[in-house]
Write an enzyme that holds these catalytic residues in place. Sequence first.
Site, mmCIF file in Angstrom:
data_model
loop_
_atom_site.group_PDB
_atom_site.id
_atom_site.type_symbol
_atom_site.label_atom_id
_atom_site.label_comp_id
_atom_site.label_asym_id
_atom_site.label_seq_id
_atom_site.Cartn_x
_atom_site.Cartn_y
_atom_site.Cartn_z
ATOM 1 N N HIS A 157 0.833 -1.216 0.000
ATOM 2 C CA HIS A 157 0.000 0.000 0.000
ATOM 3 C C HIS A 157 0.864 1.261 0.000
ATOM 4 O O HIS A 157 0.434 2.302 0.510
ATOM 5 C CB HIS A 157 -0.958 0.041 1.202
ATOM 6 N N SER A 278 14.119 21.977 -16.459
ATOM 7 C CA SER A 278 12.866 22.674 -16.721
ATOM 8 C C SER A 278 13.202 23.954 -17.472
ATOM 9 O O SER A 278 14.276 24.520 -17.299
ATOM 10 C CB SER A 278 12.186 22.995 -15.388
ATOM 11 N N LYS A 284 15.627 22.523 -11.447
ATOM 12 C CA LYS A 284 14.972 21.221 -11.591
ATOM 13 C C LYS A 284 15.793 20.164 -12.318
ATOM 14 O O LYS A 284 16.529 20.463 -13.244
ATOM 15 C CB LYS A 284 13.647 21.391 -12.354
ATOM 16 N N GLU A 291 9.335 8.544 -16.770
ATOM 17 C CA GLU A 291 7.956 9.013 -17.026
ATOM 18 C C GLU A 291 7.504 8.610 -18.421
ATOM 19 O O GLU A 291 6.373 8.163 -18.635
ATOM 20 C CB GLU A 291 7.870 10.536 -16.870
#
Length: 462
Positions: A157, A278, A284, A291
């Site tokens: 979980h 970024s 960043k 992804e």
Amino acid sequence: MSKKIASARISEKSSQLLQELNNSLPFDKTLYREDIEGSKAHAFMLSQQGIISKEDYVKIDAGLSEILEEIESGLFTLDGDDEDIHMAVEGRLTQKIGDAGKRLHTARSRNDQVALDFRLYVQRNTKMIAELLLENIATLVKIAEENAETMLPGMTHLQHAQPINFGYHMLAYASMFKRDYERFMNSYERNNYSPIGCAALAGTPHPINRKITAERLGFNAPTLNCLDTVSDRDFALEILFNIATMMMHMSRLSEELILWSASEFRWVTLSDRHATGSSIMPQKKNPDIPELLRGKTGRVNGNLVGLLTVMKGLPLAYNKDMQEDKEGVFDSIRTATLSLQVLSEMMAEMKVNKIQMEKACMIGHLSATDLADYLVREAGLPFRDAYHITGNAVNLAESKGLDISELSLEDLQSIDERIGEDVVELLDNRASMNARKSEGGTATERTLEQIKSMEAWLTNQM
Ligand code: ARG
């Protein structure tokens, strides 16, 4: 050109729109190698059987070799108005060698031709993807070897559950990829039968020998039933399913890499070669690669469902609907290939932050189950009673801002006097991990066994 070679019944020039809808050359030109190889084998068989002359065979074979070179050197561009790759190659052959070229299509239909080309293509790429899977498994096993003692909180979980080691975690993914590999190889074996010679749907009156073509093309044997063969696309569905399942596994690993790269975890650091910045936030470093791997799983799922839907309810045998079988397969193969290549490179260069992982093991009372197991084993308590006593120990630790492994013997005995001093070392996280020695468990010694077994398996596949 297509009209001239294959439209005996059609007298008017096709509508431009029909051509746009009907022509598959823009995408099935991907199959040019398989088409030429299949035609060469077919022509060889025709000449062996005395169906065409040796002279014609020699011309056809040489002509096809030249066409292959013309395509690969960009001389013949496959962007004409031919209906498909089969028409384009046959048309070019006839242009080059005249009448002999027109004999190539004896005892053959585009229905068995496309079934052959596509199957050869799928078979080749099945092997290629399987190879890439082996590379990825080897990379994961290597990371496992380096981290058989690196502790991290195993989760259920997404909540801290029990201590495991990072090697064990990597082996979980290696096991998934191993099953994927086996699935690809099983499909390869199941589908390694030759469609050519089935003609349109019913076979042919010509005295062909399908064993000759099957053998020349590397198949185990010819397929059994022609009606099935020209309408079967199971082999394409299998590679789509195999890719979808493999990418599903990859997306789970990717999701974990994304999480583990977040500031809240910092368990791994992706190399700068595999991260992006970024455009507005100069600080960043984004995990775009995992992804994208996670995201690409969507399109390969779509390709699988797409072809299942095309095939559903089609009457036997060939229907033009089936021309829709290719683009999704090409796309899934391209996606799987690139994804596997990127994944193994990224994993090999990823840094594992052992200290951060081990620190995280002090959150969440990971060894709580060990206290319950102790009470069952040493004090003979029913597990459910032991479970409740352990719950009280967890609450006490929480109230003191400690992990259960940090409670003193007095603290523990204040909860239940059956707790002896031998419990203190059992609650240490590493002891807890190494206590899980059951087969397939996380104890370092078990993890090392699993690594050995994976390595032996890998060696066997080479
Ligand atoms: N381009 C077709 C396909 O991809 C080849 C088979 C065409 N056969 C036919 N009878 N129209 O499926």
